[in-house]
Structure formats: C-alpha cells, structure tokens
Enzyme design. Sequence first.
Site, PDB file in Angstrom:
ATOM      1  N   HIS A  35       3.707  -2.372   2.998  1.00  0.00           N
ATOM      2  CA  HIS A  35       3.760  -1.028   2.414  1.00  0.00           C
ATOM      3  C   HIS A  35       5.010  -0.814   1.556  1.00  0.00           C
ATOM      4  O   HIS A  35       6.111  -1.096   2.020  1.00  0.00           O
ATOM      5  CB  HIS A  35       3.717   0.026   3.524  1.00  0.00           C
ATOM      6  CG  HIS A  35       2.398   0.044   4.255  1.00  0.00           C
ATOM      7  ND1 HIS A  35       2.133  -0.808   5.306  1.00  0.00           N
ATOM      8  CD2 HIS A  35       1.266   0.763   4.050  1.00  0.00           C
ATOM      9  CE1 HIS A  35       0.890  -0.589   5.731  1.00  0.00           C
ATOM     10  NE2 HIS A  35       0.336   0.348   4.984  1.00  0.00           N
ATOM     11  N   ASP A  41       0.809  -1.217   0.000  1.00  0.00           N
ATOM     12  CA  ASP A  41       0.000   0.000   0.000  1.00  0.00           C
ATOM     13  C   ASP A  41       0.848   1.276   0.000  1.00  0.00           C
ATOM     14  O   ASP A  41       2.016   1.274   0.393  1.00  0.00           O
ATOM     15  CB  ASP A  41      -0.878   0.047   1.262  1.00  0.00           C
ATOM     16  CG  ASP A  41      -2.037  -0.945   1.209  1.00  0.00           C
ATOM     17  OD1 ASP A  41      -2.010  -1.866   0.369  1.00  0.00           O
ATOM     18  OD2 ASP A  41      -2.957  -0.806   2.032  1.00  0.00           O
ATOM     19  N   ASP A  42       0.184   2.352  -0.382  1.00  0.00           N
ATOM     20  CA  ASP A  42       0.661   3.738  -0.203  1.00  0.00           C
ATOM     21  C   ASP A  42       1.697   4.210  -1.223  1.00  0.00           C
ATOM     22  O   ASP A  42       2.207   5.311  -1.113  1.00  0.00           O
ATOM     23  CB  ASP A  42       1.210   3.994   1.218  1.00  0.00           C
ATOM     24  CG  ASP A  42       0.155   3.804   2.298  1.00  0.00           C
ATOM     25  OD1 ASP A  42      -1.018   3.594   1.947  1.00  0.00           O
ATOM     26  OD2 ASP A  42       0.505   3.843   3.497  1.00  0.00           O
ATOM     27  N   HIS A  66      -6.304   3.034  -3.766  1.00  0.00           N
ATOM     28  CA  HIS A  66      -6.204   3.285  -2.323  1.00  0.00           C
ATOM     29  C   HIS A  66      -6.540   4.751  -2.030  1.00  0.00           C
ATOM     30  O   HIS A  66      -5.968   5.352  -1.137  1.00  0.00           O
ATOM     31  CB  HIS A  66      -4.789   2.914  -1.858  1.00  0.00           C
ATOM     32  CG  HIS A  66      -4.611   2.773  -0.368  1.00  0.00           C
ATOM     33  ND1 HIS A  66      -5.526   2.170   0.449  1.00  0.00           N
ATOM     34  CD2 HIS A  66      -3.588   3.149   0.443  1.00  0.00           C
ATOM     35  CE1 HIS A  66      -5.089   2.189   1.698  1.00  0.00           C
ATOM     36  NE2 HIS A  66      -3.914   2.786   1.719  1.00  0.00           N
ATOM     37  N   HIS A 121      -5.296   9.653   0.457  1.00  0.00           N
ATOM     38  CA  HIS A 121      -5.114   8.918   1.715  1.00  0.00           C
ATOM     39  C   HIS A 121      -5.628   9.682   2.922  1.00  0.00           C
ATOM     40  O   HIS A 121      -5.075   9.625   4.017  1.00  0.00           O
ATOM     41  CB  HIS A 121      -3.637   8.545   1.915  1.00  0.00           C
ATOM     42  CG  HIS A 121      -3.421   7.306   2.726  1.00  0.00           C
ATOM     43  ND1 HIS A 121      -3.226   7.324   4.083  1.00  0.00           N
ATOM     44  CD2 HIS A 121      -3.386   6.004   2.388  1.00  0.00           C
ATOM     45  CE1 HIS A 121      -3.061   6.084   4.520  1.00  0.00           C
ATOM     46  NE2 HIS A 121      -3.167   5.264   3.513  1.00  0.00           N
TER      47      HIS A 121
HETATM   48 ZN    ZN Z   1      -2.591   3.266   3.282  1.00  0.00          ZN
END
Ligand code: ZN
Length: 188
Positions: free
Chosen positions: A154, A9-10, A60, A64
């Site tokens: 991540h 993620d991210d 995502h 965020h």
């Molecule tokens: Zn995230």
Amino acid sequence: MQSVYLTFDDGPDPQFTPRILDALGAAQMHATFFTIGKHVRRSPELVRRAAAEGHEIGNHSFAHRHPWLISARTAREEVRNGSAVLSEVLGRAPRFFRPPHGRMRACMNDEAQRSGQATVLWDLSAIDWGPLGRAPRIARRLASIEANDIVLMHDGRNEHNRPEELLQVLPALLVSLRERGLCSVALL
Ligand SMILES: [Zn+2]
C-alpha cells in the site's frame, strides 16, 4: 532475470507515493498502482508522474467502499467512476481492476470486464496495515516472494495502512530481489 509484480493500493498519497516512486526509480523497477478515484482527483499529478515513469495504473474503485456492503447499482458505479477519473487524468482507460479489500463481487467484475479491465488480486500480501504491519514483519513476509508473484502493498494511508513502515523496508527489498534474479515489472 525473472519477473515479479509489485502492486501498491489505495493511493495516490501526496506524502508516500513520491517516495515509493523514488525507490522504484532508483532500483530501475516498475510496479502497478491501484488507485482510488477520489484520491486521484485530489492528486492527479502523482498518477501522471507514475504513468510517465513506466508504471501501470489500475482502477481500485472510486471511494473504496466495501463491495459486499453496497447495492449492485452502487458497486457498478464504483467501478465506472474509478475508471472514469483515470481515463480523464491519463487520457486512456485502465486495463486492470482490483476490488476494495480484495472482496470479489460478480457485478463489479462484469462492469470491469465490459470496459476492458481484467480483475487482479494477489499471491502474496505484505500485510502492511494494522497491528501486524510493522517493518520487521513486513520484511519477513516479503522475503518469501517468488518468481511471477503478484504482491500486495500500500502507498495510500486509507484506513489502517502503514506505508511509513513499508517504506522502511522497500529499498532493501528491491536490492534483494535483484540479487535473487528477480525484477519487478508492471502488470502486462
Ligand atoms: Zn484497497
């Protein structure tokens, strides 16, 4: 060989995403990257590379923002805009959505579903962030991956993530998964 579903993620992150892609490529395994729209805009070539190498790219959100701290209208826009950037860069819409911080919000799930995205959380977290996100602890948590687990990790440095710690353990993890008869595949 049984499947597991590693997810990152991210990102995309110019420093860490290429190294994670290299590690997955060396192990001939695939994963799903839940990207943040504003980062995709900055590094579209990384998302194209991941897709070209057979990885799945999920939405995502655009920025965020915490799903519980924004208006319903903004929450829907976060889903729509995150999806729009991916569609622009990849030429097709994402099929999966993961809310920031894993915090569910009905209007976001609804917005995702309307555009054909299934909302996906995880079964096991590497906790590769903050004070608990050190390589030995990450490795210990990841040792308990079982068949069919969706695993949260991540590749992006957003907030308190520690992709540099994760990268210390990722290649050995992929080898040990293979030894245990497990193979990471992209979400289906
Ligand atoms: Zn995230």
